[in-house]
Design a protein around this motif. Structure first.
Motif, PDB file in Angstrom:
ATOM      1  N   ALA A 129     -15.513  20.330  -1.551  1.00 38.64           N
ATOM      2  CA  ALA A 129     -14.125  19.866  -1.499  1.00 38.64           C
ATOM      3  C   ALA A 129     -13.983  18.561  -2.284  1.00 38.64           C
ATOM      4  O   ALA A 129     -14.893  17.737  -2.320  1.00 38.64           O
ATOM      5  CB  ALA A 129     -13.691  19.663  -0.046  1.00 38.64           C
ATOM      6  N   THR A 130     -12.837  18.389  -2.936  1.00 36.39           N
ATOM      7  CA  THR A 130     -12.605  17.202  -3.773  1.00 36.39           C
ATOM      8  C   THR A 130     -12.417  15.973  -2.899  1.00 36.39           C
ATOM      9  O   THR A 130     -11.508  15.933  -2.071  1.00 36.39           O
ATOM     10  CB  THR A 130     -11.365  17.407  -4.648  1.00 36.39           C
ATOM     11  N   PRO A 131     -13.275  14.971  -3.037  1.00 31.88           N
ATOM     12  CA  PRO A 131     -13.131  13.765  -2.213  1.00 31.88           C
ATOM     13  C   PRO A 131     -11.923  12.941  -2.650  1.00 31.88           C
ATOM     14  O   PRO A 131     -11.384  13.125  -3.738  1.00 31.88           O
ATOM     15  CB  PRO A 131     -14.446  13.010  -2.453  1.00 31.88           C
ATOM     16  N   GLU A 132     -11.540  12.044  -1.769  1.00 28.07           N
ATOM     17  CA  GLU A 132     -10.412  11.163  -2.067  1.00 28.07           C
ATOM     18  C   GLU A 132     -10.780  10.225  -3.207  1.00 28.07           C
ATOM     19  O   GLU A 132     -11.870   9.663  -3.233  1.00 28.07           O
ATOM     20  CB  GLU A 132     -10.059  10.359  -0.817  1.00 28.07           C
ATOM     21  N   SER A 133      -9.867  10.075  -4.156  1.00 30.03           N
ATOM     22  CA  SER A 133     -10.150   9.251  -5.332  1.00 30.03           C
ATOM     23  C   SER A 133      -9.905   7.777  -5.009  1.00 30.03           C
ATOM     24  O   SER A 133      -8.870   7.405  -4.472  1.00 30.03           O
ATOM     25  CB  SER A 133      -9.262   9.673  -6.502  1.00 30.03           C
ATOM     26  N   PHE A 134     -10.901   6.958  -5.333  1.00 32.78           N
ATOM     27  CA  PHE A 134     -10.762   5.513  -5.141  1.00 32.78           C
ATOM     28  C   PHE A 134     -10.631   4.785  -6.469  1.00 32.78           C
ATOM     29  O   PHE A 134     -10.606   3.565  -6.514  1.00 32.78           O
ATOM     30  CB  PHE A 134     -11.969   4.958  -4.377  1.00 32.78           C
ATOM     31  N   ALA A 135     -10.582   5.551  -7.541  1.00 30.88           N
ATOM     32  CA  ALA A 135     -10.498   4.941  -8.877  1.00 30.88           C
ATOM     33  C   ALA A 135      -9.117   5.221  -9.465  1.00 30.88           C
ATOM     34  O   ALA A 135      -8.743   6.367  -9.667  1.00 30.88           O
ATOM     35  CB  ALA A 135     -11.583   5.507  -9.782  1.00 30.88           C
ATOM     36  N   ASP A 136      -8.363   4.181  -9.718  1.00 32.81           N
ATOM     37  CA  ASP A 136      -7.041   4.287 -10.335  1.00 32.81           C
ATOM     38  C   ASP A 136      -7.156   3.825 -11.791  1.00 32.81           C
ATOM     39  O   ASP A 136      -7.690   2.748 -12.073  1.00 32.81           O
ATOM     40  CB  ASP A 136      -6.048   3.414  -9.581  1.00 32.81           C
ATOM     41  N   LEU A 137      -6.646   4.645 -12.709  1.00 34.78           N
ATOM     42  CA  LEU A 137      -6.744   4.297 -14.128  1.00 34.78           C
ATOM     43  C   LEU A 137      -5.980   3.017 -14.451  1.00 34.78           C
ATOM     44  O   LEU A 137      -6.292   2.324 -15.431  1.00 34.78           O
ATOM     45  CB  LEU A 137      -6.217   5.463 -14.977  1.00 34.78           C
ATOM     46  N   ASP A 138      -4.957   2.703 -13.636  1.00 32.42           N
ATOM     47  CA  ASP A 138      -4.160   1.496 -13.887  1.00 32.42           C
ATOM     48  C   ASP A 138      -4.669   0.286 -13.124  1.00 32.42           C
ATOM     49  O   ASP A 138      -4.031  -0.767 -13.117  1.00 32.42           O
ATOM     50  CB  ASP A 138      -2.698   1.758 -13.493  1.00 32.42           C
ATOM     51  N   ALA A 139      -5.806   0.433 -12.420  1.00 25.81           N
ATOM     52  CA  ALA A 139      -6.306  -0.680 -11.611  1.00 25.81           C
ATOM     53  C   ALA A 139      -6.779  -1.829 -12.507  1.00 25.81           C
ATOM     54  O   ALA A 139      -7.280  -1.614 -13.613  1.00 25.81           O
ATOM     55  CB  ALA A 139      -7.460  -0.206 -10.737  1.00 25.81           C
ATOM     56  N   VAL A 140      -6.593  -3.058 -12.017  1.00 25.03           N
ATOM     57  CA  VAL A 140      -7.039  -4.262 -12.739  1.00 25.03           C
ATOM     58  C   VAL A 140      -7.909  -5.082 -11.801  1.00 25.03           C
ATOM     59  O   VAL A 140      -7.778  -4.975 -10.578  1.00 25.03           O
ATOM     60  CB  VAL A 140      -5.849  -5.099 -13.229  1.00 25.03           C
ATOM     61  N   PRO A 141      -8.804  -5.914 -12.319  1.00 21.72           N
ATOM     62  CA  PRO A 141      -9.636  -6.757 -11.451  1.00 21.72           C
ATOM     63  C   PRO A 141      -8.762  -7.698 -10.630  1.00 21.72           C
ATOM     64  O   PRO A 141      -7.748  -8.221 -11.099  1.00 21.72           O
ATOM     65  CB  PRO A 141     -10.517  -7.534 -12.437  1.00 21.72           C
ATOM     66  N   LEU A 142      -9.162  -7.911  -9.367  1.00 22.35           N
ATOM     67  CA  LEU A 142      -8.417  -8.805  -8.504  1.00 22.35           C
ATOM     68  C   LEU A 142      -8.591 -10.254  -8.955  1.00 22.35           C
ATOM     69  O   LEU A 142      -9.702 -10.669  -9.305  1.00 22.35           O
ATOM     70  CB  LEU A 142      -8.900  -8.670  -7.056  1.00 22.35           C
ATOM     71  N   PRO A 143      -7.514 -11.039  -8.924  1.00 20.57           N
ATOM     72  CA  PRO A 143      -7.672 -12.482  -9.201  1.00 20.57           C
ATOM     73  C   PRO A 143      -8.294 -13.164  -7.988  1.00 20.57           C
ATOM     74  O   PRO A 143      -8.628 -12.510  -6.988  1.00 20.57           O
ATOM     75  CB  PRO A 143      -6.236 -12.929  -9.433  1.00 20.57           C
ATOM     76  N   GLN A 144      -8.417 -14.476  -8.056  1.00 19.69           N
ATOM     77  CA  GLN A 144      -8.963 -15.210  -6.920  1.00 19.69           C
ATOM     78  C   GLN A 144      -8.012 -15.091  -5.734  1.00 19.69           C
ATOM     79  O   GLN A 144      -6.831 -15.405  -5.821  1.00 19.69           O
ATOM     80  CB  GLN A 144      -9.165 -16.682  -7.286  1.00 19.69           C
ATOM     81  N   LEU A 145      -8.531 -14.636  -4.592  1.00 17.43           N
ATOM     82  CA  LEU A 145      -7.696 -14.387  -3.422  1.00 17.43           C
ATOM     83  C   LEU A 145      -7.540 -15.660  -2.601  1.00 17.43           C
ATOM     84  O   LEU A 145      -8.499 -16.425  -2.421  1.00 17.43           O
ATOM     85  CB  LEU A 145      -8.317 -13.270  -2.563  1.00 17.43           C
ATOM     86  N   LYS A 146      -6.326 -15.851  -2.058  1.00 15.46           N
ATOM     87  CA  LYS A 146      -6.059 -17.046  -1.254  1.00 15.46           C
ATOM     88  C   LYS A 146      -5.585 -16.675   0.158  1.00 15.46           C
ATOM     89  O   LYS A 146      -5.086 -17.532   0.883  1.00 15.46           O
ATOM     90  CB  LYS A 146      -5.008 -17.906  -1.946  1.00 15.46           C
ATOM     91  N   GLY A 147      -5.685 -15.393   0.532  1.00 21.08           N
ATOM     92  CA  GLY A 147      -5.344 -15.002   1.896  1.00 21.08           C
ATOM     93  C   GLY A 147      -3.893 -14.670   2.109  1.00 21.08           C
ATOM     94  O   GLY A 147      -3.453 -14.463   3.241  1.00 21.08           O
ATOM     95  N   ARG A 148      -3.060 -14.622   1.053  1.00 21.49           N
ATOM     96  CA  ARG A 148      -1.642 -14.275   1.190  1.00 21.49           C
ATOM     97  C   ARG A 148      -1.457 -12.821   0.767  1.00 21.49           C
ATOM     98  O   ARG A 148      -1.860 -12.420  -0.312  1.00 21.49           O
ATOM     99  CB  ARG A 148      -0.791 -15.184   0.306  1.00 21.49           C
ATOM    100  N   VAL A 149      -0.859 -11.997   1.666  1.00 24.83           N
ATOM    101  CA  VAL A 149      -0.674 -10.572   1.398  1.00 24.83           C
ATOM    102  C   VAL A 149       0.813 -10.266   1.353  1.00 24.83           C
ATOM    103  O   VAL A 149       1.574 -10.722   2.230  1.00 24.83           O
ATOM    104  CB  VAL A 149      -1.343  -9.702   2.499  1.00 24.83           C
ATOM    105  N   GLU A 150       1.244  -9.528   0.317  1.00 26.17           N
ATOM    106  CA  GLU A 150       2.666  -9.221   0.186  1.00 26.17           C
ATOM    107  C   GLU A 150       2.846  -7.782  -0.270  1.00 26.17           C
ATOM    108  O   GLU A 150       2.168  -7.303  -1.194  1.00 26.17           O
ATOM    109  CB  GLU A 150       3.321 -10.171  -0.821  1.00 26.17           C
ATOM    110  N   PHE A 151       3.701  -7.057   0.416  1.00 27.00           N
ATOM    111  CA  PHE A 151       4.065  -5.697   0.037  1.00 27.00           C
ATOM    112  C   PHE A 151       5.514  -5.697  -0.426  1.00 27.00           C
ATOM    113  O   PHE A 151       6.376  -6.294   0.231  1.00 27.00           O
ATOM    114  CB  PHE A 151       3.920  -4.741   1.225  1.00 27.00           C
ATOM    115  N   GLN A 152       5.791  -5.036  -1.529  1.00 24.50           N
ATOM    116  CA  GLN A 152       7.157  -4.988  -2.060  1.00 24.50           C
ATOM    117  C   GLN A 152       7.542  -3.531  -2.309  1.00 24.50           C
ATOM    118  O   GLN A 152       6.917  -2.835  -3.114  1.00 24.50           O
ATOM    119  CB  GLN A 152       7.260  -5.787  -3.364  1.00 24.50           C
TER     120      GLN A 152
END
Length: 366
Positions: free
Chosen positions: A320-343
């Motif tokens: 069975a095809t596993p769930e994909s964790f690789a997104d072609l549009d993904a970019v490296p995360l910048p330095q995280l400061k603990g602030r999370v925002e969903f838009q």
């Protein structure tokens, strides 16, 4: 092919099994040949006075000693290959269970929405056990029985090709019937595995939910549901077993004619001076050895179809095809400061049924 892929990491042990099976088969072909010489070169000449006691006892001791040596050597090889076979079976089945569990961890939730928990658990329990039984018993014995069949067949042709053709006359019909029944047996045991999964699922759900069952006084209803599935499973198993029993009984009945033909026509050749008693006795012994692989494959048809049905259910999960964790549009995360925002977030495990619609959320550090 898929089963073989799991054996590739253990190719050295598989090679040892094949060599051991070949040696055991070769040693198993010696006794009738030695018995032939005991009868024709020792017992028959001694009974007619053509061989003295001293010469006869020496030759007899040498031949019997050879039989004993071959038996001891075969026992040692069989013991060694037995250990290798047990290790190979345990390790390969361990890897199958590990890969099965690993793949389950990375499958999307929609895979679980379409399957019951008991059905998945039965793949670990029953289906893996059947695959292990096939790796433990049938693969080594398939190799040895193939070698035995062709080895005995060659010796029988060498000793008396006319009698050999009489013995093997029913074999093509038995092989053809076995191949035709194999597909039918596979269908029956595939249905049996599915119904066993349903029974396991029902058992798992009813026990886990026993408080709800008792709270609503549904004991009788659950008992009726379980009995119906249990009866359905029983009926499927009986149907499959009856198909196999008919094939096995007919095969044994047809093969039994060969031995009667050999005794009659072989006896006539002895009376005409065309054949010796030792050759006939060896020929009869080889016939029983020839029937062993034919009966084995007829008998193994039942277990192999069960194992294949289980293997198909295991590989259904592994492939069975596993769930994909690789997104072609993904970019490296910048330095995280603990602030999370969903838009404007939309999310759902099933793309056609979103659970979150247009969610905005901000979580400040801490």
């Amino acid at each position: 092919r898929r089963i073989a892929s799991f054996l590739l990491p253990y190719k050295f042990k598989v090679l040892l099994l094949m060599v051991g099976s070949a040696l055991i088969t070769g040693l198993g072909l010696l006794p009738p040949f030695v018995i032939k010489h005991i009868i024709d070169d020792v017992l028959t000449p001694a009974s007619t006075g053509r061989l003295g006691f001293e010469a006869g006892i020496g030759t007899l001791g040498l031949l019997v000693g050879g039989l004993l040596g071959a038996e001891l050597l075969g026992w040692g090889i069989e013991l060694s290959t037995g250990f290798v076979r047990a290790d190979l079976s345990a390790w390969s089945s361990r890897d199958v269970r590990a890969q099965l569990y690993r793949n389950l961890q990375f499958l999307p939730l929609r895979f679980y929405e379409k399957r019951q928990v008991g059905s998945l658990i039965s793949r670990f329990m029953q289906d893996c056990d059947r695959l292990e039984m096939m790796l433990l018993f049938f693969i080594p014995f398939i190799i040895s029985n193939i070698l035995l069949f062709f080895g005995v067949f060659g010796l029988l042709l060498y000793m008396n090709w006319q009698l050999t053709l009489m013995v093997l006359a029913p074999t093509p019909f038995i092989v053809y019937a076995s191949l035709k029944r194999f597909k039918l047996m596979r269908q029956h045991w595939g249905r049996w595995s599915t119904k066993w999964s349903r029974l396991t699922s029902h058992l798992n759900e009813s026990i886990n939910g026993i408080r709800i069952v008792k709270a609503f006084a549904q004991e009788k209803r659950e008992e009726d549901r379980f009995s119906a599935r249990n009866e359905d499973l029983w009926h499927t198993a009986v149907t499959a077993e009856r198909v196999w029993v008919v094939l096995y009984a007919v095969s044994n009945f047809v093969m039994s004619f060969g031995i009667f033909l050999v005794w009659y026509f072989g006896g006539r050749q002895i009376l005409n001076g065309e054949l010796t008693l030792g050759v006939l006795m060896a020929f009869v012994s080889y016939i029983w050895q020839l029937y062993r692989p034919i009966q084995f494959f007829t008998n193994a048809n039942n277990m192999i179809t069960r194992s294949f049905a289980g293997a198909e259910r295991i590989f259904e999960v592994i492939d069975a095809t596993p769930e994909s964790f690789a997104d072609l549009d993904a970019v490296p995360l910048p330095q995280l400061k603990g602030r999370v925002e969903f838009q404007n977030v939309f999310f759902g495990y099933d793309s056609g049924k979103p659970v979150l619609k247009g969610i905005d959320l901000r979580v400040e550090p801490g």
